[in-house]
Design an enzyme around this catalytic site. Structure first.
Site, PDB file in Angstrom:
ATOM      1  N   CYS A 285      -4.272  29.184  96.375  1.00  0.00           N
ATOM      2  CA  CYS A 285      -4.112  29.422  95.149  1.00  0.00           C
ATOM      3  C   CYS A 285      -2.832  28.849  94.442  1.00  0.00           C
ATOM      4  O   CYS A 285      -2.458  28.693  93.451  1.00  0.00           O
ATOM      5  CB  CYS A 285      -3.670  30.995  94.852  1.00  0.00           C
TER       6      CYS A 285
ATOM      7  N   HIS B 260       0.058  32.588  88.187  1.00  0.00           N
ATOM      8  CA  HIS B 260      -1.012  32.716  88.847  1.00  0.00           C
ATOM      9  C   HIS B 260      -1.571  34.069  88.528  1.00  0.00           C
ATOM     10  O   HIS B 260      -1.006  35.193  88.580  1.00  0.00           O
ATOM     11  CB  HIS B 260      -0.948  32.866  90.288  1.00  0.00           C
TER      12      HIS B 260
ATOM     13  N   ASN C  74      -9.485  36.000  89.351  1.00  0.00           N
ATOM     14  CA  ASN C  74      -8.689  35.276  89.932  1.00  0.00           C
ATOM     15  C   ASN C  74      -9.547  33.924  90.307  1.00  0.00           C
ATOM     16  O   ASN C  74     -10.309  33.833  91.337  1.00  0.00           O
ATOM     17  CB  ASN C  74      -8.115  36.021  91.127  1.00  0.00           C
TER      18      ASN C  74
HETATM   19  O1  UT7 Z   1      -4.604  34.872  95.104  1.00  0.00           O
HETATM   20  C1  UT7 Z   1      -4.334  35.823  96.257  1.00  0.00           C
HETATM   21  C2  UT7 Z   1      -5.700  36.480  96.565  1.00  0.00           C
HETATM   22  N1  UT7 Z   1      -5.239  37.991  97.012  1.00  0.00           N
HETATM   23  C3  UT7 Z   1      -5.463  38.895  96.066  1.00  0.00           C
HETATM   24  O2  UT7 Z   1      -5.483  38.652  94.713  1.00  0.00           O
HETATM   25  C4  UT7 Z   1      -4.989  40.308  96.689  1.00  0.00           C
HETATM   26  C5  UT7 Z   1      -3.954  41.129  96.150  1.00  0.00           C
HETATM   27  N2  UT7 Z   1      -4.300  42.389  96.166  1.00  0.00           N
HETATM   28  C6  UT7 Z   1      -4.764  43.367  95.325  1.00  0.00           C
HETATM   29  O3  UT7 Z   1      -5.069  42.589  94.354  1.00  0.00           O
HETATM   30  C7  UT7 Z   1      -4.885  44.563  95.524  1.00  0.00           C
HETATM   31  O4  UT7 Z   1      -4.458  45.029  96.887  1.00  0.00           O
HETATM   32  C8  UT7 Z   1      -6.633  45.069  95.635  1.00  0.00           C
HETATM   33  C9  UT7 Z   1      -6.848  44.861  94.128  1.00  0.00           C
HETATM   34  C10 UT7 Z   1      -7.221  44.045  96.437  1.00  0.00           C
HETATM   35  C11 UT7 Z   1      -6.816  46.729  95.966  1.00  0.00           C
HETATM   36  O5  UT7 Z   1      -5.902  47.239  95.199  1.00  0.00           O
HETATM   37  P1  UT7 Z   1      -5.248  48.432  95.865  1.00  0.00           P
HETATM   38  O6  UT7 Z   1      -4.520  49.391  94.785  1.00  0.00           O
HETATM   39  O7  UT7 Z   1      -4.173  47.793  96.480  1.00  0.00           O
HETATM   40  O8  UT7 Z   1      -6.078  49.249  96.639  1.00  0.00           O
HETATM   41  P2  UT7 Z   1      -6.132  49.535  98.180  1.00  0.00           P
HETATM   42  O9  UT7 Z   1      -6.537  48.518  98.870  1.00  0.00           O
HETATM   43  O10 UT7 Z   1      -4.921  50.493  98.551  1.00  0.00           O
HETATM   44  O11 UT7 Z   1      -7.356  50.670  98.046  1.00  0.00           O
HETATM   45  C12 UT7 Z   1      -7.334  51.800  97.689  1.00  0.00           C
HETATM   46  C13 UT7 Z   1      -8.928  52.525  97.707  1.00  0.00           C
HETATM   47  C14 UT7 Z   1      -9.476  52.478  99.088  1.00  0.00           C
HETATM   48  O12 UT7 Z   1     -10.033  53.538  99.079  1.00  0.00           O
HETATM   49  P3  UT7 Z   1      -9.525  54.870 100.200  1.00  0.00           P
HETATM   50  O13 UT7 Z   1      -9.058  53.978 101.527  1.00  0.00           O
HETATM   51  O14 UT7 Z   1      -8.025  55.173  99.361  1.00  0.00           O
HETATM   52  O15 UT7 Z   1     -10.632  55.918 100.040  1.00  0.00           O
HETATM   53  C15 UT7 Z   1     -10.468  51.277  98.658  1.00  0.00           C
HETATM   54  O16 UT7 Z   1     -11.397  51.317  99.754  1.00  0.00           O
HETATM   55  O17 UT7 Z   1      -9.636  51.822  96.763  1.00  0.00           O
HETATM   56  C16 UT7 Z   1     -10.948  51.573  97.444  1.00  0.00           C
HETATM   57  N3  UT7 Z   1     -11.236  50.373  96.914  1.00  0.00           N
HETATM   58  C17 UT7 Z   1     -12.270  50.316  96.058  1.00  0.00           C
HETATM   59  N4  UT7 Z   1     -12.612  51.423  95.140  1.00  0.00           N
HETATM   60  C18 UT7 Z   1     -13.514  50.917  94.262  1.00  0.00           C
HETATM   61  C19 UT7 Z   1     -10.983  48.988  97.267  1.00  0.00           C
HETATM   62  N5  UT7 Z   1     -11.672  48.176  96.499  1.00  0.00           N
HETATM   63  C20 UT7 Z   1     -12.562  48.917  95.662  1.00  0.00           C
HETATM   64  C21 UT7 Z   1     -13.466  48.537  94.484  1.00  0.00           C
HETATM   65  N6  UT7 Z   1     -14.008  49.702  93.827  1.00  0.00           N
HETATM   66  N7  UT7 Z   1     -13.870  47.319  94.228  1.00  0.00           N
END
Ligand code: UT7
Length: 329
Positions: free
Chosen positions: A116, A256, A286
């Protein structure tokens, strides 16, 4: 010792491929919802390349626009530097293919892989060539077809990314009269290489039937860890790039487009107003190396860049890598 040539931006271009994937389209593929994706990321839709398109096709469209805007002929280019992690082929570089398709017969061409941070790495490189007197006109781009590397069964990653290309023509500031690059920085911490990773396909794990079956050729991500790193890094980069200038002089931060919540949290840490920050993640997701040049082009088109004012670019990503730029429009 020769003195440094000040470098400016002569023209910009942006291209998003025609297939629009909405959050509702993802509801049919994985266990997710439009509400979750909008709340957690700010993304409403993203563009995917058509089956016949690859990264050089997206680059070509953005590059033609940037060259037109810069009133520059392809044969006037001395160099093409492309930030991408999704080139048409492992070999040769995507920039070489673009060079031929543009007819940039006098240009050298190479890709940079900084994920990125790819566009800001290309920008830093192109600027350095002109500043050192080694080139006069450089085309720099960030472009990706990440849709080809997404595991459409992994809801945590597949909903985030999109395809697109952004381009800029750089030239001596004495000729462009705008967009003078005042400061740039690049950084890396490879100890975090597994945070955002594609395990298969390289020399450590050449492709085999088994590696493909295991899905080792998809992007994997430790989202929560990236989130924490991203907030701190983004706010540090904005502070570092704008240091010593009164805040009123900065008309826009073009970050970004990683996640709207990351951008908001980074600005909050600095007490930086949201209306001085450009966000278009809702439309494109992204697009990795393409986010900053696409966003800057759109901000220019919308009249958000004021003459004589400062603009800050910042990006970070796999590697881990990061970069920042300060310019005066
Ligand atoms: O350019 C660099 C590339 N990297 C990135 O862009 C990643 C940066 N990170 C993020 O943007 C965020 O961490 C995410 C969007 C990937 C995830 O958001 P979060 O608020 O950090 O969620 P989390 O990983 O803490 O997950 C919370 C819950 C989990 O369920 P449980 O374990 O609480 O039951 C996940 O399984 O949300 C669940 N989850 C989803 N639910 C519905 C993860 N992805 C999804 C989804 N839809 N697409």
């Amino acid at each position: 010792m020769t003195s440094r040539v000040a470098v400016g931006i002569a023209g910009t271009g942006s291209y998003a491929p025609p297939v629009v994937m909405t959050n509702h389209d993802f509801e049919k593929l994985v266990d997710t919802s439009d509400e979750w994706i909008v709340q957690r990321t700010g993304i409403k839709e993203r563009h995917f390349a058509e089956a016949h398109q690859a990264t050089s096709d997206l680059c070509l469209e953005a590059a033609k626009q940037a060259l037109d805007a810069a009133k520059t002929k392809p044969e006037e280019l001395d160099l093409i530097v492309l930030g991408t992690i999704s080139p048409d082929f492992m070999l040769p570089s995507c920039a070489a293919i673009l060079q031929s398709r543009l007819g940039a017969v006098n240009a050298g061409a190479f890709d940079v892989n900084a994920a990125c941070t790819g566009f800001l790495t290309a920008l830093h490189t192109g600027e350095s060539f002109i500043a050192a007197g080694r080139a006069r006109r450089v085309l720099v781009l960030g472009a990706e077809c990440l849709s080809r590397y997404l595991n459409m069964k992994d809801r945590a990653s597949c909903i985030l990314f999109g395809d697109g290309a952004g381009a800029m023509v750089l030239a001596p500031h004495a000729e462009t009269g705008r967009g003078e690059i005042l400061r740039s920085t690049l950084g890396a911490d490879g100890s975090g290489y597994e945070f955002i990773h594609m395990r298969g396909g390289g020399s450590r794990m050449p492709p085999t039937h088994e590696s493909v079956d295991r899905g080792d050729h998809y992007i994997t991500m430790r989202g929560r860890e990236v989130f924490r790193f991203a907030v701190t890094r983004m706010s540090d980069l904005i502070a570092q790039m704008s240091e010593g200038f009164p805040r009123e002089e900065v008309c826009l931060v073009v970050p970004h487009q990683v996640n709207a919540r990351i951008i908001e949290a980074a600005l909050e840490r600095l007490d930086w107003p949201m209306d001085k920050c450009f966000v278009n993640i809702q439309k494109y997701g992204n697009t990795s190396a393409a986010t900053v040049p696409m966003a800057f082009h759109e901000a220019l088109e919308e009249g958000r860049i004021e003459k004589g004012k400062l603009v800050v670019f910042c990006a970070f990503g796999a590697g881990l890598t990061w970069g920042g730029t300060l310019l005066r429009w």
